[in-house]
Design a protein around this motif. Structure first.
Motif, PDB file in Angstrom:
ATOM      1  N   THR A   1       0.615  -1.244   0.267  1.00 28.00           N
ATOM      2  CA  THR A   1      -0.079   0.144  -0.051  1.00 28.00           C
ATOM      3  C   THR A   1       0.765   1.238   0.289  1.00 28.00           C
ATOM      4  O   THR A   1       0.567   2.426  -0.512  1.00 28.00           O
ATOM      5  CB  THR A   1      -1.029   0.214   0.916  1.00 28.00           C
ATOM      6  OG1 THR A   1      -1.947  -1.494   1.113  1.00 28.00           O
ATOM      7  CG2 THR A   1      -2.214   0.856   0.971  1.00 28.00           C
TER       8      THR A   1
ATOM      9  N   ILE B   1      -9.242   2.365  -6.876  1.00 30.44           N
ATOM     10  CA  ILE B   1      -9.912   2.346  -5.695  1.00 30.44           C
ATOM     11  C   ILE B   1     -10.369   1.266  -5.166  1.00 30.44           C
ATOM     12  O   ILE B   1     -11.933   1.336  -6.132  1.00 30.44           O
ATOM     13  CB  ILE B   1     -10.212   3.580  -4.548  1.00 30.44           C
ATOM     14  CG1 ILE B   1      -9.362   4.612  -4.977  1.00 30.44           C
ATOM     15  CG2 ILE B   1     -10.720   3.686  -3.786  1.00 30.44           C
ATOM     16  CD1 ILE B   1      -9.452   5.988  -4.895  1.00 30.44           C
ATOM     17  N   SER B   2     -10.755  -0.064  -4.040  1.00 26.49           N
ATOM     18  CA  SER B   2     -10.935  -0.946  -4.529  1.00 26.49           C
ATOM     19  C   SER B   2     -12.824  -0.740  -3.770  1.00 26.49           C
ATOM     20  O   SER B   2     -12.632   0.321  -2.869  1.00 26.49           O
ATOM     21  CB  SER B   2     -10.702  -2.371  -4.044  1.00 26.49           C
ATOM     22  OG  SER B   2      -9.077  -3.384  -4.513  1.00 26.49           O
ATOM     23  N   HIS B   3     -13.674  -1.346  -4.267  1.00 28.14           N
ATOM     24  CA  HIS B   3     -14.710  -1.577  -2.899  1.00 28.14           C
ATOM     25  C   HIS B   3     -14.688  -2.842  -1.810  1.00 28.14           C
ATOM     26  O   HIS B   3     -14.345  -3.971  -2.081  1.00 28.14           O
ATOM     27  CB  HIS B   3     -15.576  -1.662  -3.844  1.00 28.14           C
ATOM     28  CG  HIS B   3     -17.012  -0.507  -4.741  1.00 28.14           C
ATOM     29  ND1 HIS B   3     -15.491   0.231  -5.979  1.00 28.14           N
ATOM     30  CD2 HIS B   3     -17.959  -0.462  -4.168  1.00 28.14           C
ATOM     31  CE1 HIS B   3     -16.302   0.996  -6.184  1.00 28.14           C
ATOM     32  NE2 HIS B   3     -17.513   1.038  -5.396  1.00 28.14           N
ATOM     33  N   THR B   4     -14.954  -2.770  -0.796  1.00 29.15           N
ATOM     34  CA  THR B   4     -15.290  -4.179   0.424  1.00 29.15           C
ATOM     35  C   THR B   4     -16.185  -3.612   0.967  1.00 29.15           C
ATOM     36  O   THR B   4     -16.225  -2.087   1.398  1.00 29.15           O
ATOM     37  CB  THR B   4     -13.709  -3.734   0.844  1.00 29.15           C
ATOM     38  OG1 THR B   4     -13.289  -4.834   1.691  1.00 29.15           O
ATOM     39  CG2 THR B   4     -13.553  -2.726   1.702  1.00 29.15           C
TER      40      THR B   4
ATOM     41  N   GLU C   1      -8.645   5.006   8.162  1.00 27.36           N
ATOM     42  CA  GLU C   1      -9.157   4.687   6.486  1.00 27.36           C
ATOM     43  C   GLU C   1     -10.022   6.000   6.694  1.00 27.36           C
ATOM     44  O   GLU C   1     -10.988   6.236   7.521  1.00 27.36           O
ATOM     45  CB  GLU C   1      -9.399   3.501   6.114  1.00 27.36           C
ATOM     46  CG  GLU C   1      -7.828   2.447   6.007  1.00 27.36           C
ATOM     47  CD  GLU C   1      -8.132   1.019   5.752  1.00 27.36           C
ATOM     48  OE1 GLU C   1      -7.686   0.306   4.900  1.00 27.36           O
ATOM     49  OE2 GLU C   1      -9.795   0.266   6.121  1.00 27.36           O
TER      50      GLU C   1
ATOM     51  N   ASN D   1     -12.791   6.869   2.999  1.00 33.25           N
ATOM     52  CA  ASN D   1     -14.226   5.991   2.345  1.00 33.25           C
ATOM     53  C   ASN D   1     -13.900   7.095   1.458  1.00 33.25           C
ATOM     54  O   ASN D   1     -13.580   8.203   0.882  1.00 33.25           O
ATOM     55  CB  ASN D   1     -15.682   6.467   2.834  1.00 33.25           C
ATOM     56  CG  ASN D   1     -16.032   5.434   1.926  1.00 33.25           C
ATOM     57  OD1 ASN D   1     -16.159   4.577   1.267  1.00 33.25           O
ATOM     58  ND2 ASN D   1     -17.552   6.062   1.791  1.00 33.25           N
TER      59      ASN D   1
ATOM     60  N   ASP E   1      -8.404   4.908   0.477  1.00 35.47           N
ATOM     61  CA  ASP E   1      -8.508   4.071   0.630  1.00 35.47           C
ATOM     62  C   ASP E   1      -9.149   2.882   0.313  1.00 35.47           C
ATOM     63  O   ASP E   1      -8.779   1.957  -0.628  1.00 35.47           O
ATOM     64  CB  ASP E   1      -8.223   3.934   2.141  1.00 35.47           C
ATOM     65  CG  ASP E   1      -7.353   4.514   2.886  1.00 35.47           C
ATOM     66  OD1 ASP E   1      -5.992   5.138   2.651  1.00 35.47           O
ATOM     67  OD2 ASP E   1      -7.713   5.900   3.090  1.00 35.47           O
ATOM     68  N   TYR E   2     -10.109   3.108   0.411  1.00 36.43           N
ATOM     69  CA  TYR E   2     -11.347   2.031  -0.471  1.00 36.43           C
ATOM     70  C   TYR E   2     -12.810   2.436  -0.460  1.00 36.43           C
ATOM     71  O   TYR E   2     -13.093   3.846   0.287  1.00 36.43           O
ATOM     72  CB  TYR E   2     -11.811   0.523   0.732  1.00 36.43           C
ATOM     73  CG  TYR E   2     -10.583   0.279   0.805  1.00 36.43           C
ATOM     74  CD1 TYR E   2     -10.493  -1.096  -0.310  1.00 36.43           C
ATOM     75  CD2 TYR E   2     -10.020  -0.675   1.496  1.00 36.43           C
ATOM     76  CE1 TYR E   2      -9.455  -2.121  -0.712  1.00 36.43           C
ATOM     77  CE2 TYR E   2      -8.746  -1.164   1.204  1.00 36.43           C
ATOM     78  CZ  TYR E   2      -8.628  -1.916   0.758  1.00 36.43           C
ATOM     79  OH  TYR E   2      -7.862  -2.971   0.650  1.00 36.43           O
TER      80      TYR E   2
ATOM     81  N   PHE F   1     -16.173   1.920   0.882  1.00 36.45           N
ATOM     82  CA  PHE F   1     -16.855   0.894   1.970  1.00 36.45           C
ATOM     83  C   PHE F   1     -18.329   0.700   1.629  1.00 36.45           C
ATOM     84  O   PHE F   1     -18.812   2.172   2.239  1.00 36.45           O
ATOM     85  CB  PHE F   1     -16.601   1.257   3.074  1.00 36.45           C
ATOM     86  CG  PHE F   1     -15.270   1.595   3.578  1.00 36.45           C
ATOM     87  CD1 PHE F   1     -14.247   0.515   4.284  1.00 36.45           C
ATOM     88  CD2 PHE F   1     -14.479   2.710   3.930  1.00 36.45           C
ATOM     89  CE1 PHE F   1     -12.461   0.104   4.162  1.00 36.45           C
ATOM     90  CE2 PHE F   1     -12.554   2.894   3.583  1.00 36.45           C
ATOM     91  CZ  PHE F   1     -11.858   1.812   4.330  1.00 36.45           C
TER      92      PHE F   1
ATOM     93  N   TYR G   1     -14.354  -7.692  -1.665  1.00 39.25           N
ATOM     94  CA  TYR G   1     -13.388  -6.865  -2.256  1.00 39.25           C
ATOM     95  C   TYR G   1     -13.020  -7.467  -3.935  1.00 39.25           C
ATOM     96  O   TYR G   1     -13.550  -7.892  -4.611  1.00 39.25           O
ATOM     97  CB  TYR G   1     -11.159  -7.438  -1.760  1.00 39.25           C
ATOM     98  CG  TYR G   1     -11.287  -6.567  -0.451  1.00 39.25           C
ATOM     99  CD1 TYR G   1     -10.227  -6.131  -0.192  1.00 39.25           C
ATOM    100  CD2 TYR G   1     -10.865  -8.556   0.321  1.00 39.25           C
ATOM    101  CE1 TYR G   1     -10.068  -5.690   1.153  1.00 39.25           C
ATOM    102  CE2 TYR G   1     -11.084  -8.219   1.660  1.00 39.25           C
ATOM    103  CZ  TYR G   1     -10.158  -6.693   1.963  1.00 39.25           C
ATOM    104  OH  TYR G   1     -10.051  -6.840   3.363  1.00 39.25           O
TER     105      TYR G   1
ATOM    106  N   THR H   1     -12.641  -5.047  -7.929  1.00 42.02           N
ATOM    107  CA  THR H   1     -12.127  -3.516  -8.628  1.00 42.02           C
ATOM    108  C   THR H   1     -13.583  -3.780  -9.627  1.00 42.02           C
ATOM    109  O   THR H   1     -13.143  -3.920 -10.335  1.00 42.02           O
ATOM    110  CB  THR H   1     -11.348  -4.103  -9.510  1.00 42.02           C
ATOM    111  OG1 THR H   1     -10.061  -4.489  -8.359  1.00 42.02           O
ATOM    112  CG2 THR H   1     -10.343  -2.758 -10.124  1.00 42.02           C
TER     113      THR H   1
END
Ligand code: 5GP
Length: 199
Positions: free
Chosen positions: A21, A38-41, A49, A51, A54-55, A57, A83, A85
């Motif tokens: 990271t 930026i991924s979804h998780t 972190e 929203n 970082d991700y 959420f 997780y 993309t």
């Protein structure tokens, strides 16, 4: 060689805590043409972190809806969390000529390899210098939460089995050395050349 005007996809995978990271951040900060995907998780945010930075959420229902709508290039379950993309922002940026950095696991790397054959892809596996050092890094990051550290250390044993499916393996001993090595790999690959470890 990359397709004219198109960016490259650069996947950095590693056991949790190996420093990827930090490395992806350094690469994007020092190279104007690099964008971090930026991924979804469904994971709960850590205390530091943000929203959308970082991700993204989201909850499980929303995640399932995105899967149903075929919105992800890849998605996977890691440590019981989902997780993924998103396709749209990645393809948009690639067509604009941006290089995209993916901080994703081996399952995601495998899926991208199969699906995104029209774009140049480089896959890098980042390793910590030792298990002792990895434990120390996790200890600092995870607020000394012994249970999480234990889980991540046991996952480490599974993750490293996948190193041979990657184009390059890079040891993150000294952050700057590791960063410079990745820079060299990307620069050479963008010209259609391979990085030689002996140089
Ligand atoms: P963390 O929860 O520590 O941020 O990430 C846990 C693991 O999930 C890391 O190995 C990270 O690379 C991976 N990961 C993060 N985002 C994605 C994603 O969008 N897809 C996949 N397949 N893995 C991801």
């Amino acid at each position: 060689m990359t397709n004219f005007g198109q960016g490259m996809m650069i996947v950095l995978s590693s056991p949790s805590g190996a420093g990827k990271t930090t490395l992806t951040r350094m690469l994007s900060e020092k190279n104007g043409n690099f964008v971090i995907s930026i991924s979804h998780t469904t994971r709960t945010p850590r205390h530091n972190e943000v929203n959308g930075k970082d991700y993204f959420f989201i909850n499980k229902d929303k995640f399932q809806e995105l899967i149903k709508n075929n919105s992800f290039i890849e998605h996977a379950t890691v440590f019981n969390n989902l997780y993924g993309t998103m396709k749209e922002p990645v393809f948009k940026d690639l067509l604009k000529g941006k290089n995209i950095l993916f901080d994703i696991d081996w399952q995601g790397a495998e899926q991208i390899k199969k699906k995104c054959i029209d774009f140049k892809l480089i896959t890098l596996f980042i390793l910590p210098p030792s298990t002792k050092e990895l434990k120390k890094r996790l200890y600092n990051r995870e607020n000394q939460d012994e249970l999480i550290i234990k889980k991540r250390m046991s996952q480490f044993k599974n993750d490293i089995l996948h190193w041979k499916d990657y184009d390059y393996v890079v040891i993150n001993n000294e952050l700057l050395d590791c960063y410079n090595q990745i820079q060299k790999i990307v620069a050479l690959e963008s010209k259609g050349l391979k990085y030689n470890y002996d140089e």
